[in-house]
Design an enzyme around this catalytic site. Structure first.
Site, PDB file in Angstrom:
ATOM      1  N   LYS A  70     -17.288  59.681  11.428  1.00  0.00           N
ATOM      2  CA  LYS A  70     -18.739  59.595  11.716  1.00  0.00           C
ATOM      3  C   LYS A  70     -19.558  60.217  10.518  1.00  0.00           C
ATOM      4  O   LYS A  70     -19.271  61.275   9.842  1.00  0.00           O
ATOM      5  CB  LYS A  70     -18.973  60.334  13.157  1.00  0.00           C
ATOM      6  CG  LYS A  70     -20.437  60.361  13.388  1.00  0.00           C
ATOM      7  CD  LYS A  70     -20.604  60.801  14.838  1.00  0.00           C
ATOM      8  CE  LYS A  70     -21.984  60.997  15.509  1.00  0.00           C
ATOM      9  NZ  LYS A  70     -21.942  61.481  16.861  1.00  0.00           N
ATOM     10  N   SER A 119     -24.146  58.556  19.885  1.00  0.00           N
ATOM     11  CA  SER A 119     -24.462  58.391  18.324  1.00  0.00           C
ATOM     12  C   SER A 119     -23.278  57.834  17.516  1.00  0.00           C
ATOM     13  O   SER A 119     -23.555  57.735  16.314  1.00  0.00           O
ATOM     14  CB  SER A 119     -25.205  59.553  17.881  1.00  0.00           C
ATOM     15  OG  SER A 119     -24.417  60.569  18.033  1.00  0.00           O
ATOM     16  N   SER A 143     -22.395  61.278  23.051  1.00  0.00           N
ATOM     17  CA  SER A 143     -22.467  60.702  21.691  1.00  0.00           C
ATOM     18  C   SER A 143     -20.950  59.918  21.382  1.00  0.00           C
ATOM     19  O   SER A 143     -20.648  59.141  20.777  1.00  0.00           O
ATOM     20  CB  SER A 143     -22.863  61.505  20.655  1.00  0.00           C
ATOM     21  OG  SER A 143     -24.080  61.431  20.668  1.00  0.00           O
TER      22      SER A 143
END
Length: 447
Positions: A78, A152, A176
């Site tokens: 990420k 996210s 997330s």
């Protein structure tokens, strides 16, 4: 010729350790799939093709290859965690485009275990929202590309669900990991506080954010969690019998759970009852103020992350989110409301070992330019589809998303498992039982 795309991380690592495959051929196959599919999915901000192949060769030459738990396994990271030599943009043009001098500790642990970082994945700006789109790309759900992958950690989830990597690294500050995992049919676990090093942005959203795995099987999730935690997360032997509460109630007043997700939770309850566990309907004593508590912590975390950035370079929704949160930073930093929530919920988790809920309230929003939309519209869209994840960031307790069932579109639905501190192994045990009794299709049919 054996194809390694679509294999689990455990299968790939075993093949590399036993010299049935080389890290280079495994990584090359996954890079080819990324090149072929990512234009439709939007998982990656940056693909490290040449560097990843060179690093795969380095793994192959290691003297400890036969002992590496993730030998030659391609992994995506990420874009809010440092990867040595790459910039860490966190979905924004306001962040400095400066190469990281060192890996984040979780990335370093993955590499030490033999994994090869093939790229950095798309996130919403500053990892604020539960949809992933912005100036660096839009991550779509590989099962239904008209819908967002979630956020996210949306890019990481999309990469795994599309078979572009077998596992990916993400993190979870208000859901997330669990939100995109639930959208994309993946297994994830948000570990409890202190199990995996955090070090995410400025202060880990007051200790609410945790790093964790995204995988297609419980075995891979356990394997990756063990590497990230630097300790083996073992399967209890013999497996225990657990007291499980099933709740279909939204923690946020006024948000209803749609039929597909309620059905998924009921089906999971039936499976676990069949497996011999004690399962009862029971709702946690969520306070009426939980929605306000969640909003104040969510916005305050963004205010801290944005404090050193030029607000003129932030998207409007991010700028407003940070502005709203500035007034709450002092109150949130004290931690009183989180401690009150823990004390309120502890008696429930003394009576029950595990809480089972739907993972989401409804399917994810359409994949649209949400970063160009107003703040309130974004907040309402996020709250209405994902009210069930934030409480467990506020408490700091472990929580999982596990695939189960489908939407009318054919995209997956999922359930959430929550446990008291230190119960990661128990949650994984229950998830594995669900997987054994109701296996899911591991990757989306994009070919």
């Amino acid at each position: 010729m054996t194809s390694w795309v679509g294999r689990t991380a455990a299968e790939i690592a075993a093949a590399v350790r036993e010299k049935r495959a080389t890290p280079r051929e495994v990584v090359a196959e996954h890079l080819a799939r990324i090149e072929r599919l990512d234009g439709r999915v939007g998982a990656f901000r940056l693909v490290r093709a040449e560097v990843a192949l060179a690093e795969a060769d380095e793994v192959a030459s290691r003297g400890d290859l036969a002992e590496l738990p993730l030998a030659g396994v391609p992994v995506a990271v990420k874009d809010n965690l440092a990867v040595r030599g790459e910039s860490n943009l966190v979905g924004s043009t306001a962040t400095p485009d400066t190469p990281a001098e060192a890996d984040h500790v979780t990335v370093a642990r993955l590499r030490a275990a033999g994994a090869v970082v093939v790229g950095l994945t798309n996130v919403p700006e500053l990892c604020v929202f539960g949809t992933t789109e912005g100036v660096h790309g839009t991550a779509r759900n590989p099962w239904d590309t008209s819908r967002t992958a979630g956020g996210s950690s949306g890019g990481s989830a999309a990469a795994v669900a599309a078979g572009m990597v077998p596992i990916a690294l993400g993190n979870d500050g208000m859901g997330s990991l669990r939100i995109p995992a639930a959208n994309c049919g993946l297994v994830t676990i948000k570990p409890g506080t202190g199990v995996v090093p955090a070090g995410i942005s400025d202060g880990d959203w007051f200790g609410m954010s945790e790093n964790g795995p995204l995988a297609t099987t419980v075995e891979d999730a356990r394997l990756m969690l063990s590497v990230l935690a630097d300790t083996e997360v073992t399967v209890p032997d013999p497996p225990g019998t657990h007291r499980i509460a099933v709740s279909l109630r939204s923690p946020i007043a006024g948000v209803a759970i749609s039929k597909p997700y309620a059905t998924a939770a009921r089906d999971a309850a039936a499976l676990l009852m069949k497996a011999g566990h004690q399962v009862r309907r029971a709702d946690p004593p969520y306070p009426m103020s939980l929605g306000v508590t969640s909003l104040t912590h969510w916005t305050a975390g963004t205010a801290v992350d944005a404090q050193s950035l030029d607000p003129g370079q932030l998207a409007r929704r991010t700028r407003v989110h940070a502005t709203v949160g500035r007034r709450f930073v002092g109150r949130v930093r004290g931690g009183a409301s989180r401690e009150q929530l823990r004390r309120r919920l502890e008696p429930f988790f003394a009576e029950y070992d595990v809480l089972l809920t739907p993972a989401l309230a409804r399917r994810s929003p359409r994949s649209e330019p949400w970063h160009e939309r107003g703040w309130l519209r974004n907040v309402m869209a996020n709250t209405n589809y994902s009210p069930l994840t934030p409480p467990w960031n506020l408490t700091g307790w472990p929580a999982m998303a596990v695939p189960l069932g489908t939407l009318p579109s054919g995209a997956p639905t999922a359930v959430q498992l929550v446990g008291r501190p230190g119960s990661e192994a128990v949650l994984l045990e229950l998830a594995e039982r669900i997987e054994q009794l109701r296996p899911w299709q591991r990757t989306a049919p994009l070919d």
